[in-house]
Enzyme design. Structure first.
Site, PDB file in Angstrom:
ATOM      1  N   ASP A 147       4.498   4.395   1.613  1.00 44.64           N
ATOM      2  CA  ASP A 147       5.746   4.069   2.315  1.00 44.64           C
ATOM      3  C   ASP A 147       6.506   5.352   2.655  1.00 44.64           C
ATOM      4  OD1 ASP A 147       5.108   1.459   1.692  1.00 44.64           O
ATOM      5  OD2 ASP A 147       6.424   1.381  -0.066  1.00 44.64           O
TER       6      ASP A 147
HETATM    7  N1  URA Z   1       3.098   0.554  -3.426  1.00 44.47           N
HETATM    8  C1  URA Z   1       4.265   0.577  -2.766  1.00 44.47           C
HETATM    9  O1  URA Z   1       5.110  -0.293  -2.951  1.00 44.47           O
HETATM   10  N2  URA Z   1       4.496   1.572  -1.894  1.00 44.47           N
HETATM   11  C2  URA Z   1       3.600   2.575  -1.671  1.00 44.47           C
HETATM   12  O2  URA Z   1       3.877   3.464  -0.875  1.00 44.47           O
HETATM   13  C3  URA Z   1       2.396   2.538  -2.381  1.00 44.47           C
HETATM   14  C4  URA Z   1       2.153   1.517  -3.250  1.00 44.47           C
END
Ligand code: URA
Length: 251
Positions: A103
């Site tokens: 993310d």
């Molecule tokens: N899980 C998440 O919530 N975000 C990420 O970026 C990776 C794994």
């Protein structure tokens, strides 16, 4: 182009490793041993390393980036900064793309490659390359999380998750490490929401046996070495999560 530069573009070895390999007589150009790293080579030359011919795509090109906050994992984006903007010109390659996604507000270990087959092999569910994350929670860690995650959570939208392992970080109240065998959208954040908590900070700290190097600063990237490539594909170690929890322990 210089022989050592040509080889470093085509392999996972560093320039200094290649200089040693060349000086020790392990590289031939058109069947002649060449011991000078600066020897000029061209496209039509046949270059062998330790007796094996090397072509520009013999070795998979892969970079390890410490993804900072605020960048999206995409090759292009109309409005957001992308992780591609962090790659210095000398490490850029045609067709480079991020392997999977973190993310925008997740930091840590991100691989980039120009090799579709390699990316597919890393992401394919049947390969099960475990992914490890450190997180800081909004509320104190609760002991029942381990059992809830091990049973396989169902998320708010009905998505089923594979069993996952979580451990609190010793001497902290709100920090934990988690190991996932899959990569669903916002998975860690949604899993922790499903058990009634909230993830405030998230960092990917390892994939398989490959850890985020502690000396790689956010925004920096390095070519993946042959040794790191092997670590990535190391079989699952049941003790790895506990060791990672120890590594992030507060004193
Ligand atoms: N899980 C998440 O919530 N975000 C990420 O970026 C990776 C794994």
């Amino acid at each position: 182009m210089r022989l050592d530069k040509w080889l470093s573009d085509a392999t996972n070895y560093t320039r200094s490793q290649l200089k040693q390999l060349i000086r020790s007589g392990q590289v031939t150009v058109n069947d002649c041993i060449v011991k000078r790293p600066e020897t000029a080579v061209c496209q039509t030359d046949t270059i062998c390393l330790q007796g094996k011919p090397v072509t520009a795509d013999t070795f998979c090109y892969c970079l390890l980036l410490h993804k900072p906050l605020g960048y999206v994992c995409a090759v292009t984006d109309a409005t957001e900064k992308t992780v591609m903007e962090l790659i210095p010109p000398d490490l850029q390659r045609k067709g480079l793309f991020p392997v999977g996604r973190l993310d925008k507000d997740t930091t840590g270990l991100l691989l980039l490659t120009n090799d579709g087959a390699f990316s597919h092999a890393l992401l394919a569910p049947r390969r099960h390359i475990p992914k490890y994350y450190w997180m800081q929670l909004a509320r104190p860690y609760e002991v029942q999380y381990a059992e809830q995650l091990a049973a396989g959570l169902t998320l708010a939208d009905g998505t089923h998750c594979l069993p996952a392992e979580i451990l609190p970080i010793p001497n902290t109240e709100r920090e934990a490490v988690i190991c996932l065998q899959e990569g669903k959208y916002h998975q860690v954040r949604r899993m922790m929401a499903a058990v009634g908590n909230h993830v405030e900070q998230l960092q990917r700290i390892a994939m398989g046996g490959l850890c985020l190097p502690s000396d790689l600063l956010p925004g920096d990237c390095v070519p993946l070495t042959a040794v790191q490539m092997e670590l990535l594909q190391q079989p699952n170690d049941p003790d790895r999560l506990r060791l990672l929890a120890e590594k992030y322990k507060k004193w």
